[in-house]
Design a protein around this motif. Structure first.
Motif, PDB file in Angstrom:
ATOM      1  N   PHE A  48       0.834  -1.206   0.000  1.00 18.31           N
ATOM      2  CA  PHE A  48       0.000   0.000   0.000  1.00 18.31           C
ATOM      3  C   PHE A  48       0.870   1.258   0.000  1.00 18.31           C
ATOM      4  N   TYR A  49       1.910   1.246   0.809  1.00 16.02           N
ATOM      5  CA  TYR A  49       2.775   2.426   0.941  1.00 16.02           C
ATOM      6  C   TYR A  49       3.471   2.766  -0.370  1.00 16.02           C
ATOM      7  N   VAL A  50       4.082   1.758  -1.014  1.00 15.74           N
ATOM      8  CA  VAL A  50       4.842   2.048  -2.228  1.00 15.74           C
ATOM      9  C   VAL A  50       3.916   2.444  -3.386  1.00 15.74           C
ATOM     10  N   ILE A  51       2.716   1.861  -3.437  1.00 12.36           N
ATOM     11  CA  ILE A  51       1.779   2.238  -4.507  1.00 12.36           C
ATOM     12  C   ILE A  51       1.316   3.684  -4.334  1.00 12.36           C
ATOM     13  N   ILE A  52       0.989   4.061  -3.108  1.00 17.80           N
ATOM     14  CA  ILE A  52       0.441   5.398  -2.852  1.00 17.80           C
ATOM     15  C   ILE A  52       1.513   6.481  -2.931  1.00 17.80           C
ATOM     16  N   PHE A  53       2.690   6.205  -2.356  1.00 18.14           N
ATOM     17  CA  PHE A  53       3.694   7.264  -2.209  1.00 18.14           C
ATOM     18  C   PHE A  53       4.904   7.120  -3.134  1.00 18.14           C
ATOM     19  N   LYS A  54       5.130   5.956  -3.716  1.00 16.69           N
ATOM     20  CA  LYS A  54       6.337   5.753  -4.508  1.00 16.69           C
ATOM     21  C   LYS A  54       6.071   5.451  -5.980  1.00 16.69           C
ATOM     22  N   THR A  55       4.825   5.598  -6.411  1.00 15.33           N
ATOM     23  CA  THR A  55       4.525   5.373  -7.829  1.00 15.33           C
ATOM     24  C   THR A  55       5.049   6.537  -8.649  1.00 15.33           C
ATOM     25  N   PRO A  56       5.932   6.301  -9.622  1.00 15.96           N
ATOM     26  CA  PRO A  56       6.480   7.401 -10.430  1.00 15.96           C
ATOM     27  C   PRO A  56       5.467   7.941 -11.432  1.00 15.96           C
ATOM     28  N   ILE A  57       5.804   9.042 -12.047  1.00 19.43           N
ATOM     29  CA  ILE A  57       4.916   9.667 -13.027  1.00 19.43           C
ATOM     30  C   ILE A  57       4.676   8.744 -14.214  1.00 19.43           C
ATOM     31  N   SER A  58       5.691   7.961 -14.580  1.00 18.84           N
ATOM     32  CA  SER A  58       5.551   7.052 -15.724  1.00 18.84           C
ATOM     33  C   SER A  58       4.506   5.967 -15.493  1.00 18.84           C
ATOM     34  N   MET A  59       4.151   5.695 -14.232  1.00 16.61           N
ATOM     35  CA  MET A  59       3.153   4.670 -13.897  1.00 16.61           C
ATOM     36  C   MET A  59       1.872   5.296 -13.354  1.00 16.61           C
ATOM     37  N   LYS A  60       1.718   6.594 -13.529  1.00 12.12           N
ATOM     38  CA  LYS A  60       0.566   7.293 -12.950  1.00 12.12           C
ATOM     39  C   LYS A  60      -0.755   6.784 -13.511  1.00 12.12           C
ATOM     40  N   ASN A  61      -0.770   6.397 -14.816  1.00 15.70           N
ATOM     41  CA  ASN A  61      -2.020   5.967 -15.442  1.00 15.70           C
ATOM     42  C   ASN A  61      -2.483   4.590 -14.980  1.00 15.70           C
ATOM     43  N   VAL A  62      -1.624   3.847 -14.255  1.00 11.70           N
ATOM     44  CA  VAL A  62      -2.026   2.529 -13.745  1.00 11.70           C
ATOM     45  C   VAL A  62      -2.016   2.497 -12.214  1.00 11.70           C
ATOM     46  N   LYS A  63      -1.743   3.616 -11.589  1.00  6.85           N
ATOM     47  CA  LYS A  63      -1.676   3.661 -10.121  1.00  6.85           C
ATOM     48  C   LYS A  63      -3.004   3.269  -9.497  1.00  6.85           C
ATOM     49  N   THR A  64      -4.087   3.826 -10.018  1.00  4.32           N
ATOM     50  CA  THR A  64      -5.405   3.549  -9.447  1.00  4.32           C
ATOM     51  C   THR A  64      -5.767   2.075  -9.569  1.00  4.32           C
ATOM     52  N   SER A  65      -5.524   1.492 -10.737  1.00  2.89           N
ATOM     53  CA  SER A  65      -5.866   0.082 -10.935  1.00  2.89           C
ATOM     54  C   SER A  65      -5.026  -0.829 -10.042  1.00  2.89           C
ATOM     55  N   LYS A 319      13.341  -0.153  -6.352  1.00  6.20           N
ATOM     56  CA  LYS A 319      14.275   0.912  -5.989  1.00  6.20           C
ATOM     57  C   LYS A 319      13.827   1.617  -4.715  1.00  6.20           C
ATOM     58  N   ALA A 320      12.536   1.811  -4.572  1.00  2.00           N
ATOM     59  CA  ALA A 320      12.022   2.465  -3.359  1.00  2.00           C
ATOM     60  C   ALA A 320      12.292   1.604  -2.126  1.00  2.00           C
ATOM     61  N   ILE A 321      12.093   0.288  -2.254  1.00  2.00           N
ATOM     62  CA  ILE A 321      12.355  -0.613  -1.127  1.00  2.00           C
ATOM     63  C   ILE A 321      13.844  -0.621  -0.787  1.00  2.00           C
ATOM     64  N   ASN A 322      14.686  -0.691  -1.818  1.00  2.00           N
ATOM     65  CA  ASN A 322      16.142  -0.684  -1.580  1.00  2.00           C
ATOM     66  C   ASN A 322      16.571   0.622  -0.898  1.00  2.00           C
ATOM     67  N   GLN A 323      15.974   1.733  -1.315  1.00  2.00           N
ATOM     68  CA  GLN A 323      16.310   3.019  -0.697  1.00  2.00           C
ATOM     69  C   GLN A 323      15.864   3.049   0.763  1.00  2.00           C
ATOM     70  N   MET A 324      14.696   2.489   1.047  1.00  2.00           N
ATOM     71  CA  MET A 324      14.218   2.433   2.426  1.00  2.00           C
ATOM     72  C   MET A 324      15.157   1.592   3.294  1.00  2.00           C
TER      73      MET A 324
END
Length: 352
Positions: A48-65, A319-324
């Protein structure tokens, strides 16, 4: 138990000589399912966290789905593992529940409806992942640009929900007679059949034969919606891509397609294979209660598999998980170093 069931339990059932088996008992499905939910919860929260806060602009059109899919998968996991944990007698088409709602004596029929709806909407969310991606491809002739078309499409998909109402109408009102009928079909169930409030779904051979015949058709019907969206997406990305799309964009689309295929196929494979194997074992006469319990336990793993798949197959989330993890290691190291530096400073001041 009624007098007829008590008589059967005292006479006929005593000849079964069934030994206690933890995996075949209600504990064999309740305890593992609750443990699975505890283990799955951190992975679900992380997804939930990575989808809501770590989704890049390139994946914005599939974030909701992706978020909707993960939400319904997490809810399905919660219902199966904790809220409405199912103990199912497949040869007898009977069940009772050993989850949290059973502590409050919620009727079996209500819990059955909750589980059925959660499974239906979780399946629909998988279709939505691919359908929403299809709708972003301009060259796709089958993309749904109007709300009316999408409503009709998903209404057709949700027909099994309407069938659930029909199943409720054919559930025998005389459950004692239905249990005696079930014992004729399968004379040696586990003791839970006599000690728990079991709900028998079908007590008519004609209805049972119809259900057995309808099951493969129902699976094919539901799968057709999913396969159509997958096939369409593969065709318009890999076989007939748009001429106006650059090669770099086409390559990114192919990579994302592979990612969502992996993300969806892993939990679906984990959930559907045990169901199909148990059903085939039942049809061939090689059914055991342990198989049913293991099937529902494996269904409980679906949510954890889906969460792990999300955070591992998509590169931005990895990448977000590795950074965390890197930031967490730096914080730990800074906490260890700071007391030493303070101690060293105090010594130098004292010597001065």
């Amino acid at each position: 138990m009624t007098s007829a069931l008590e008589k059967y339990y005292a006479t006929n059932y005593s000849q079964c000589n069934l030994e206690y088996n933890f995996l075949a008992s209600w504990k064999g499905v309740a305890y593992p399912s609750h443990i699975i939910q505890l283990i799955s919860l951190p992975f679900q929260i992380l997804a939930f966290y990575v989808i809501i806060f770590k989704t890049p602009i390139s994946m914005k059109n599939v974030k909701t789905s992706l978020l909707i899919n993960h939400l319904f998968c997490a809810l399905l996991d919660l219902f199966l593992c904790t809220v409405c944990t199912v103990y199912f007698f497949l040869p007898m088409y009977g069940m009772f529940f050993v989850g949290v709602l059973s502590w409050f004596e919620v009727p079996n029929g209500v819990q059955l409806l909750i589980v059925w709806l959660s499974m239906t909407f979780a399946a629909a969310s998988y279709v939505y992942v691919f359908e929403s991606r299809n709708s972003t491809l301009v060259q796709n002739k089958f993309r749904m640009t109007q709300r009316r078309t999408r409503v009709i499409f998903y209404s057709l998909f949700l027909i099994p929900c309407l069938l659930a109402v029909f199943v409720g109408k054919v559930i025998p009102e005389d459950q004692d007679a239905a249990k005696l009928f079930a014992l004729i079909e399968y004379p040696c169930p586990t003791r839970e059949f006599f000690t728990s409030e079991v709900l028998i779904l079908f007590a008519d051979k004609t209805i049972i034969e119809g259900v057995v015949r309808f099951f493969p058709f129902g699976c094919a019907y539901i799968s057709s919606f999913f396969l159509f969206q997958v096939a369409t997406l593969i065709y318009y990305i890999c076989i007939a891509p748009s001429n106006t799309t650059s090669r770099d964009t086409q390559q990114k689309q192919k990579v994302f397609l592979i990612c969502i295929l992996l993300q969806t196929s892993i939990p679906l494979f984990l959930g559907m294979c045990p169901i199909m194997l148990t059903f085939m074992a039942f049809l061939t006469g090689h059914y055991y209660q342990e198989m049913a319990n293991l099937t529902f336990c494996s269904l409980g793993l679906h949510g954890m598999a889906e969460s792990i798949a999300i955070v591992t197959v998509h590169r931005p989330y990895r990448k977000a998980i590795n950074q965390m993890i890197t930031d967490l290691k730096k914080r730990k190291s800074s906490i260890r170093v700071s007391p030493i530096s303070v101690h060293g400073t105090s010594n130098s001041v004292t010597r001065g």
